[in-house]
Structures are given as C-alpha cells and as structure tokens.
Design an enzyme around this catalytic site. Structure first.
Site, PDB file in Angstrom:
ATOM      1  CE1 TYR A   1      12.084  -1.871 -18.177  1.00  0.00           C
ATOM      2  CE2 TYR A   1      13.215  -1.701 -19.978  1.00  0.00           C
ATOM      3  CZ  TYR A   1      12.260  -2.178 -19.618  1.00  0.00           C
ATOM      4  OH  TYR A   1      11.517  -2.894 -19.807  1.00  0.00           O
TER       5      TYR A   1
ATOM      6  CG  ASP B   1       0.580  -7.659 -10.316  1.00  0.00           C
ATOM      7  OD1 ASP B   1       0.852  -6.586  -9.784  1.00  0.00           O
ATOM      8  OD2 ASP B   1       0.686  -7.686 -11.576  1.00  0.00           O
TER       9      ASP B   1
ATOM     10  CG  ASN C   1       5.952 -10.329 -17.067  1.00  0.00           C
ATOM     11  OD1 ASN C   1       6.399  -9.971 -18.129  1.00  0.00           O
ATOM     12  ND2 ASN C   1       4.830  -9.703 -16.456  1.00  0.00           N
TER      13      ASN C   1
ATOM     14  CB  THR D   1       2.037  -3.351 -21.689  1.00  0.00           C
ATOM     15  OG1 THR D   1       2.894  -2.386 -21.326  1.00  0.00           O
ATOM     16  CG2 THR D   1       2.434  -4.556 -22.639  1.00  0.00           C
TER      17      THR D   1
ATOM     18  CG  ASP E   1       7.359  -5.868  -3.388  1.00  0.00           C
ATOM     19  OD1 ASP E   1       8.051  -5.985  -4.491  1.00  0.00           O
ATOM     20  OD2 ASP E   1       7.445  -4.851  -2.521  1.00  0.00           O
ATOM     21  CB  VAL E   2       8.969  -9.683  -7.838  1.00  0.00           C
ATOM     22  CG1 VAL E   2       7.884 -10.383  -8.046  1.00  0.00           C
ATOM     23  CG2 VAL E   2       9.281  -8.393  -8.461  1.00  0.00           C
TER      24      VAL E   2
ATOM     25  CE  LYS F   1      13.324  -5.276 -18.336  1.00  0.00           C
ATOM     26  NZ  LYS F   1      12.286  -6.291 -17.800  1.00  0.00           N
TER      27      LYS F   1
HETATM   28  P1  NAI Z   1       2.652  -3.286 -17.104  1.00  0.00           P
HETATM   29  O1  NAI Z   1       3.055  -2.259 -16.223  1.00  0.00           O
HETATM   30  O2  NAI Z   1       1.598  -3.611 -17.963  1.00  0.00           O
HETATM   31  O3  NAI Z   1       2.644  -4.645 -15.920  1.00  0.00           O
HETATM   32  C1  NAI Z   1       3.801  -4.668 -15.016  1.00  0.00           C
HETATM   33  C2  NAI Z   1       2.984  -5.601 -13.825  1.00  0.00           C
HETATM   34  O4  NAI Z   1       4.149  -5.700 -12.819  1.00  0.00           O
HETATM   35  C3  NAI Z   1       1.855  -4.695 -13.138  1.00  0.00           C
HETATM   36  O5  NAI Z   1       0.890  -5.556 -13.112  1.00  0.00           O
HETATM   37  C4  NAI Z   1       2.589  -4.349 -11.928  1.00  0.00           C
HETATM   38  O6  NAI Z   1       1.655  -4.298 -10.857  1.00  0.00           O
HETATM   39  C5  NAI Z   1       3.401  -5.502 -11.525  1.00  0.00           C
HETATM   40  N1  NAI Z   1       4.606  -5.340 -10.704  1.00  0.00           N
HETATM   41  C6  NAI Z   1       5.119  -4.003 -10.664  1.00  0.00           C
HETATM   42  N2  NAI Z   1       6.125  -4.367  -9.499  1.00  0.00           N
HETATM   43  C7  NAI Z   1       5.935  -5.237  -8.955  1.00  0.00           C
HETATM   44  C8  NAI Z   1       6.672  -5.766  -7.577  1.00  0.00           C
HETATM   45  N3  NAI Z   1       7.521  -5.040  -7.187  1.00  0.00           N
HETATM   46  N4  NAI Z   1       6.126  -7.054  -7.551  1.00  0.00           N
HETATM   47  C9  NAI Z   1       5.080  -7.681  -8.100  1.00  0.00           C
HETATM   48  N5  NAI Z   1       4.687  -7.380  -9.319  1.00  0.00           N
HETATM   49  C10 NAI Z   1       5.169  -6.028  -9.582  1.00  0.00           C
HETATM   50  O7  NAI Z   1       4.033  -3.681 -17.740  1.00  0.00           O
HETATM   51  P2  NAI Z   1       4.158  -4.545 -19.129  1.00  0.00           P
HETATM   52  O8  NAI Z   1       4.677  -3.603 -20.301  1.00  0.00           O
HETATM   53  O9  NAI Z   1       3.488  -5.709 -19.319  1.00  0.00           O
HETATM   54  O10 NAI Z   1       5.852  -5.252 -18.647  1.00  0.00           O
HETATM   55  C11 NAI Z   1       6.097  -6.440 -18.106  1.00  0.00           C
HETATM   56  C12 NAI Z   1       7.504  -6.814 -18.422  1.00  0.00           C
HETATM   57  O11 NAI Z   1       7.749  -6.767 -19.664  1.00  0.00           O
HETATM   58  C13 NAI Z   1       8.396  -5.948 -17.364  1.00  0.00           C
HETATM   59  O12 NAI Z   1       9.658  -6.583 -16.858  1.00  0.00           O
HETATM   60  C14 NAI Z   1       8.865  -5.068 -18.714  1.00  0.00           C
HETATM   61  O13 NAI Z   1      10.424  -4.397 -18.325  1.00  0.00           O
HETATM   62  C15 NAI Z   1       8.894  -5.867 -19.788  1.00  0.00           C
HETATM   63  N6  NAI Z   1       8.950  -5.292 -21.041  1.00  0.00           N
HETATM   64  C16 NAI Z   1       7.882  -4.468 -21.509  1.00  0.00           C
HETATM   65  C17 NAI Z   1       8.039  -3.811 -22.808  1.00  0.00           C
HETATM   66  C18 NAI Z   1       7.081  -3.017 -23.173  1.00  0.00           C
HETATM   67  O14 NAI Z   1       7.339  -2.311 -24.287  1.00  0.00           O
HETATM   68  N7  NAI Z   1       5.684  -3.058 -22.626  1.00  0.00           N
HETATM   69  C19 NAI Z   1       9.133  -4.221 -23.752  1.00  0.00           C
HETATM   70  C20 NAI Z   1      10.213  -4.973 -23.249  1.00  0.00           C
HETATM   71  C21 NAI Z   1       9.975  -5.574 -21.869  1.00  0.00           C
END
Ligand code: NAI
Length: 252
Positions: A158, A39, A92, A193, A65-66, A162
């Site tokens: 987005y 992260d 993820n 989340t 940083d991905v 996806k």
């Molecule tokens: P979140 O915001 O709780 O967690 C995302 C994490 O990714 C954070 O810890 C953030 O610091 C990290 N991150 C962001 N940019 C980054 C980068 N450049 N390099 C490394 N780490 C980075 O979000 P959530 O909801 O857990 O999302 C996780 C995945 O699930 C995402 O790909 C999101 O698009 C996907 N998703 C989420 C949904 C939702 O409703 N929460 C629904 C469908 C998919």
C-alpha cells in the site's frame, strides 16, 4: 456544502460507490457536476446513485475494474458517451491489502495492491488524458494517502503504491500543463470509511486517532471538499502538487 460552480462540468469517480469516492461524487454533484460513478458492483452503484438523486444532476453508473486496462478503456468510452464529455477525473478506487512484514509479504497481495492502487490510477489517468488533451482542459485528481509521504509498518504494498501515485502525478502534471490539464494528488490520513471501519478494531482506530494532531479520524466529506476545489476553476493555478487532508498526521 460549498458551491464550486461545476454546473457545466462532467466528472468520473472511480470507487464511487463507497467511502471517499462517494463523498467526492457528492461534493462534485452538490456543485452541479454531472457524475459517472465507476465501481465493481452494480448493486453498490445503484445504491450510491440513489444517494446522489438529491442533487438533481445527471448521473450514470459504469461497471469498471480499474486494474484491467481494457475495462478502463471501455468504461471511459461509456462515460464520454453517457455524459457527453469529461472535465474531471477522480482516480480514487483502492484496496488495503495484506498486513504483514516485508519479508513475509504475500506476493499475491503485493500484485493485487499494485494492480489496483498504482496501475489502476495510471490506466484511468491515461484514459482521461486521451480525452482532456484533445479538448485542452481538464482536472485529474489522484487519490494517494498520507502513506504516499511516510511509511507505516505491515503495509509495504500500500505504501509503495501510494508513493508511486504521488510521483506519477508530478510527472504527468509536468507533461500536460501545456495541454491545459491540471493533475494533483490528495493525501487523506485515516478516514472513517468501510475500508477502515470494517478492517480495524475500535482499539486500533483509537490508537490511529491518537496519531492525528486533532485526535480523531477524518470523515469522507472532508476529503470531498478538497477534491471539489481541485476540480474547479478556483484551483486554476494548482497542478503537480500533493495535498494532504490529515488532521495533522504529517505535522510531527
Ligand atoms: P472503500 O473500501 O470505502 O471504497 C473503495 C471503493 O473502491 C469500493 O467501492 C470498491 O468496490 C472500489 N474498488 C476496489 N477495487 C476496485 C477496482 N479494482 N476497480 C474499481 N473499483 C474498485 O475505501 P475508501 O476508504 O473510500 O478508499 C478510497 C481511496 O482512498 C482508496 O484509494 C484508499 O487507498 C484511499 N485512502 C483511504 C483512507 C482511509 O483511511 N479510508 C486514507 C487514505 C487514502
């Protein structure tokens, strides 16, 4: 939690400090996998690592940083060195981006969302494949979304990213089945989340809940269970597929 018997496996999870990524890491750790949490922030990683302590598995944290291929390659090297290999990659990490109509969509937000949500998954998948193809085994799970199957207004970047993840996953799976590497994408609907809870009002969340047949948003743990199954040998015939976990969002 179900034991998917991962005690000899080593896993990395990007965006592992929060939300769905942390829940995936927990599900993998509960089945015995050693974990590398990737992260952006060391503080957030330290907090997440403390939550995994209860599972008594090796856990390392890696700043990555991905959206930066050099950062991804360095993080992969640190992961393989720290865990002693890599069997499971959960790509993820993702962000939401601006809410705007396509004609007005800010270019900087478009570039950022594509860089993290699409190119970031590609860079991480590429780095994982370089390890897994040599050892002739591995499971890669790319986090897509129901918005990798259908559109939604005001989120063109987005949705594009996806849909790209879903397609890229299929191509990679076709290429690497002969290498013993399975590659699948997962499509959550709306999940509680920080990404959702911090950006959407309670009214907006209620409206979204009504779009799911089950009348509610999901919990991160409900995604973690599918990811742990896909990571495990129980999913030995699963590759190149998109798996929705969506409370019926796509059924109508
Ligand atoms: P979140 O915001 O709780 O967690 C995302 C994490 O990714 C954070 O810890 C953030 O610091 C990290 N991150 C962001 N940019 C980054 C980068 N450049 N390099 C490394 N780490 C980075 O979000 P959530 O909801 O857990 O999302 C996780 C995945 O699930 C995402 O790909 C999101 O698009 C996907 N998703 C989420 C949904 C939702 O409703 N929460 C629904 C469908 C998919």
């Amino acid at each position: 939690m179900i034991d998917y018997q991962l005690s000899n496996k080593k896993a990395m999870v990007t965006g592992g400090a929060s939300g769905i990524g942390l829940a995936c890491a927990e599900a993998l750790a509960a089945s015995g996998a050693a974990i590398a949490l990737w992260d952006l922030s060391q503080d957030a990683l330290d907090t997440a690592k403390a939550k995994l302590a209860q599972y008594d598995v090796p856990c390392i944290t890696v700043i990555a940083d991905v959206s930066d291929p050099a950062s991804v390659d360095a993080a992969m090297q640190a992961t393989v060195a720290g865990l002693g290999g890599l069997d499971i990659a959960v790509n993820n990490a993702g962000i939401g981006g601006a809410a705007a109509k396509s004609g007005d969509y800010p270019i900087d937000s478009w570039d950022k969302v594509i860089a993290v949500n699409l190119s970031g998954v590609f860079y991480c998948q590429r780095a994982a494949l370089q390890v897994m193809t040599k050892q002739k085994s591995g499971s890669i799970i790319n986090m897509a979304s129901v918005l990798g199957q259908v559109g939604i207004a005001l989120s063109s970047a987005y949705v594009a990213a996806k849909h790209g993840v879903v397609g890229m996953t299929k191509s990679a799976a076709l290429e690497h089945a002969e290498d013993g590497v399975r590659i699948n994408s997962v499509g959550p609907a709306f999940i509680h989340t920080p990404l959702v809870d911090k950006t959407l009002s309670p009214e907006a969340q209620d409206f979204l809940a009504s779009k799911h047949a089950m009348g509610r948003l999901g919990q991160p743990q409900e995604i973690g269970q599918l990811v742990a199954w896909l990571a495990s040998d129980a999913a030995s015939f699963a590759t190149g597929t998109y798996y929705a976990v969506d409370g019926g969002y796509l059924a109508s």
